[in-house]
Scaffold this active site. Structure first.
Site, PDB file in Angstrom:
ATOM      1  N   LYS A  25       0.834  -1.211   0.000  1.00  0.00           N
ATOM      2  CA  LYS A  25       0.000   0.000   0.000  1.00  0.00           C
ATOM      3  C   LYS A  25       0.866   1.257   0.000  1.00  0.00           C
ATOM      4  CE  LYS A  25      -1.816   1.866   3.966  1.00  0.00           C
ATOM      5  NZ  LYS A  25      -1.533   3.312   3.916  1.00  0.00           N
ATOM      6  N   ASP A 119      -4.654  12.229  12.483  1.00  0.00           N
ATOM      7  CA  ASP A 119      -5.459  11.020  12.540  1.00  0.00           C
ATOM      8  C   ASP A 119      -5.168  10.291  13.833  1.00  0.00           C
ATOM      9  OD1 ASP A 119      -3.146   9.599  12.135  1.00  0.00           O
ATOM     10  OD2 ASP A 119      -3.497   9.331  10.000  1.00  0.00           O
ATOM     11  N   VAL A 330       8.218   7.375  16.585  1.00  0.00           N
ATOM     12  CA  VAL A 330       7.881   8.019  15.312  1.00  0.00           C
ATOM     13  C   VAL A 330       6.588   8.832  15.402  1.00  0.00           C
ATOM     14  CG1 VAL A 330       7.460   7.652  12.846  1.00  0.00           C
ATOM     15  CG2 VAL A 330       9.129   6.216  14.052  1.00  0.00           C
TER      16      VAL A 330
HETATM   17  C1  UD1 Z   1       4.486   6.808   6.138  1.00  0.00           C
HETATM   18  C2  UD1 Z   1       3.569   5.599   6.053  1.00  0.00           C
HETATM   19  C3  UD1 Z   1       3.138   5.134   7.415  1.00  0.00           C
HETATM   20  C4  UD1 Z   1       4.355   4.914   8.282  1.00  0.00           C
HETATM   21  C5  UD1 Z   1       5.265   6.133   8.292  1.00  0.00           C
HETATM   22  C6  UD1 Z   1       6.560   5.923   9.056  1.00  0.00           C
HETATM   23  C7  UD1 Z   1       2.387   5.943   3.968  1.00  0.00           C
HETATM   24  C8  UD1 Z   1       1.084   6.206   3.314  1.00  0.00           C
HETATM   25  N1  UD1 Z   1       2.380   5.969   5.289  1.00  0.00           N
HETATM   26  O1  UD1 Z   1       3.735   7.881   6.703  1.00  0.00           O
HETATM   27  O2  UD1 Z   1       2.412   3.920   7.251  1.00  0.00           O
HETATM   28  O3  UD1 Z   1       3.895   4.680   9.599  1.00  0.00           O
HETATM   29  O4  UD1 Z   1       5.608   6.490   6.950  1.00  0.00           O
HETATM   30  O5  UD1 Z   1       7.253   4.818   8.544  1.00  0.00           O
HETATM   31  O6  UD1 Z   1       3.391   5.692   3.327  1.00  0.00           O
HETATM   32  N2  UD1 Z   1       6.520  14.837  10.379  1.00  0.00           N
HETATM   33  C9  UD1 Z   1       6.547  16.191  10.681  1.00  0.00           C
HETATM   34  N3  UD1 Z   1       6.493  17.078   9.640  1.00  0.00           N
HETATM   35  C10 UD1 Z   1       6.429  16.688   8.335  1.00  0.00           C
HETATM   36  C11 UD1 Z   1       6.401  15.305   8.050  1.00  0.00           C
HETATM   37  C12 UD1 Z   1       6.449  14.403   9.100  1.00  0.00           C
HETATM   38  O7  UD1 Z   1       6.599  16.597  11.836  1.00  0.00           O
HETATM   39  O8  UD1 Z   1       6.394  17.555   7.444  1.00  0.00           O
HETATM   40  C13 UD1 Z   1       6.564  13.870  11.500  1.00  0.00           C
HETATM   41  C14 UD1 Z   1       5.256  13.103  11.628  1.00  0.00           C
HETATM   42  O9  UD1 Z   1       4.318  13.808  12.402  1.00  0.00           O
HETATM   43  C15 UD1 Z   1       5.718  11.824  12.284  1.00  0.00           C
HETATM   44  C16 UD1 Z   1       7.099  11.603  11.689  1.00  0.00           C
HETATM   45  O10 UD1 Z   1       7.520  12.860  11.196  1.00  0.00           O
HETATM   46  O11 UD1 Z   1       5.833  12.003  13.669  1.00  0.00           O
HETATM   47  C17 UD1 Z   1       7.173  10.553  10.588  1.00  0.00           C
HETATM   48  O12 UD1 Z   1       6.277  10.869   9.556  1.00  0.00           O
HETATM   49  P1  UD1 Z   1       6.501  10.386   8.057  1.00  0.00           P
HETATM   50  O13 UD1 Z   1       7.730   9.549   7.963  1.00  0.00           O
HETATM   51  O14 UD1 Z   1       6.379  11.586   7.186  1.00  0.00           O
HETATM   52  O15 UD1 Z   1       5.262   9.414   7.844  1.00  0.00           O
HETATM   53  P2  UD1 Z   1       4.275   9.390   6.627  1.00  0.00           P
HETATM   54  O16 UD1 Z   1       5.016   9.577   5.347  1.00  0.00           O
HETATM   55  O17 UD1 Z   1       3.111  10.282   6.921  1.00  0.00           O
END
Ligand code: UD1
Length: 419
Positions: A25, A119, A330
């Site tokens: 996914k 979420d 995370v």
């Molecule tokens: C993706 C995955 C999810 C997985 C996650 C970590 C998809 C659709 N989802 O989510 O299943 O759990 O990677 O492996 O691929 N953050 C910030 N600012 C930002 C971006 C992120 O503060 O601009 C923080 C988030 O709040 C979180 C952390 O960084 O605490 C990790 O987020 P991120 O790696 O971006 O996860 P997703 O890409 O959303």
């Protein structure tokens, strides 16, 4: 009134047999979004049968693409000038919608993407995405609930150092930088296999990318990309879920199309718990013949222990021999699921981002509710080892990540129905 959207599980079965892993996914949705980068027909194979694929297909259709899905194959025909607005009604259903931001701003010069919002697992900011695109020369701001990014004269390569190796931010920056002028270097980039899959997809379109899978990704912009054909990598989180299911139920599951190299740490932890894990010609076999030993786990970005398997670890430790400490590094509120697990009799106390778990001999079935995809899967695993009946409401969350989960569980001998 009783909810009709639930799994009903009667615990006690040892899962035995074979499953085959579908495409990931967290990869396929990004590949679909990135197809916007090339005019013409891109084909993606090994597409999983999950609702999020339909949501991304709707989003791309609204942007002017023609999307045809035929079982596990999808073709996306991208027009010369796609639309630039991703509306809230679709984005709210699926956070991965944010992945159209990078491709649209570099291809169309403008993108308006609704903020996905928080979420059930935490607030999930977009600041790294926005800062990254600004470093490439886009003007980005948030207005009326939308991220609006503009780059009418194109983007220019830059050096970007991420504060945290965010998967989504690395993806949006990479999918914008492939068509920027000059060289972009992303430091502290995410290294997840799904991101490497996206990078390889872009390379097959003609992009120039080096360092995939390492903390530094170097992208030299090209002027155009061409449509491609690409197979989605197998889903490592579903693989991990089946491995935990085999261990928790003291079963024996052969997982076809599993890529053990994407799950080194989780498989090592399961071996510590007592599992026997062997390679097969096209995957792995996971066997267990005793009560698992408790395992301490700390989630971290890849190649660390995946946060998406956190509920499975906690469910395993809930019935394991001994005391364990599980730390989530995370997402801020992934432990909401612990309250549901406690309804089954799990002995867990949470302090900040640590969960301290005392394994019990047996859980006992009760009604619970899934708040997100992975929590739902973790609750189903717990239900499999609970005495009596457990109902898991809000089952649609699980369907978003696990194609035909109930049918697959039934095939392995579980007493599960999807209502
Ligand atoms: C993706 C995955 C999810 C997985 C996650 C970590 C998809 C659709 N989802 O989510 O299943 O759990 O990677 O492996 O691929 N953050 C910030 N600012 C930002 C971006 C992120 O503060 O601009 C923080 C988030 O709040 C979180 C952390 O960084 O605490 C990790 O987020 P991120 O790696 O971006 O996860 P997703 O890409 O959303």
């Amino acid at each position: 009134m009783a909810s009709l959207d639930r799994f009903r599980v009667i615990g006690g079965a040892q899962l035995r047999g074979e499953v085959e892993i579908s495409g990931a996914k967290n990869s396929v949705l990004k590949l679909m979004a990135a197809s916007l980068l090339a005019v013409g027909k891109t084909t993606i194979t090994n597409v999983p049968d999950i609702a999020d694929v339909d949501i991304m297909a709707d989003l791309l259709t609204r942007l002017g693409c023609t999307v045809v899905r035929n079982s596990s194959l999808i073709t996306i025909d991208v027009p010369n000038t796609p639309g630039h607005r991703a509306d809230y009604d679709l984005v709210r259903k699926m956070r991965a919608s944010i992945n159209v931001l990078g491709p649209l701003v570099v291809r169309v010069g403008k993108a308006e993407v609704a903020l996905p919002g928080g979420d059930a697992i935490g607030s999930r900011g977009l600041d790294f995405h926005i800062k990254g695109l600004e470093a490439l020369g886009a003007h980005a701001h948030i207005e009326h609930g939308y991220v609006i990014a503009e780059a009418p004269t194109g983007l220019v390569g830059a050096r970007i150092d991420l504060d945290f190796p965010s998967v989504g931010a690395t993806e949006n920056i990479m999918t914008a930088a492939v068509l920027a002028r000059g060289v972009t270097i992303i430091d502290n980039a995410a290294r997840e296999p799904d991101l490497v899959d996206l990078g390889e997809f872009l390379i097959s379109m003609g992009a120039n990318i080096e360092g995939l899978g390492s903390p530094t990704i170097t992208i030299t912009g090209v002027s155009t990309l061409s449509p491609t054909t690409h197979a989605t990598i197998p889903d490592r989180i579903i693989t991990g879920t089946w491995a935990f299911a085999a261990v928790m139920t003291r079963g024996d599951i052969t997982i076809r199309e599993a890529r053990a190299e994407h799950l080194e740490l989780p498989l090592e932890k399961l071996t510590t718990a007592g599992a026997i894990i062997t390679s097969t010609s096209d995957g792995i076999r996971v066997r267990m013949d005793k009560r698992p030993k408790a395992i301490d786990v700390s989630t971290l970005p890849y190649p660390g222990f995946p946060t998406d398997l956190l509920p499975m670890v906690i469910a395993l430790n809930a019935i394991a021999d001994g005391h364990s400490l599980v730390t989530e590094n995370v997402f801020e509120s992934r432990f909401m699921f612990v309250n549901e697990l406690s309804r089954l009799g799990a002995q867990i106390s949470v302090d900040g981002h640590h969960a301290s778990i005392d394994g019990v001999l047996e859980l006992s079935g009760a009604p619970v509710e899934a708040h997100d995809i992975r929590a739902g899967a973790g609750l189903i695993l717990a239900a499999l080892v609970s005495e009596g009946e457990t109902t898991i409401d809000e089952a649609f969350h699980v369907d978003r990540g696990y194609p035909n989960f109930a049918e697959q569980l039934q095939k392995l001998g579980a007493k599960v129905t999807r209502e």
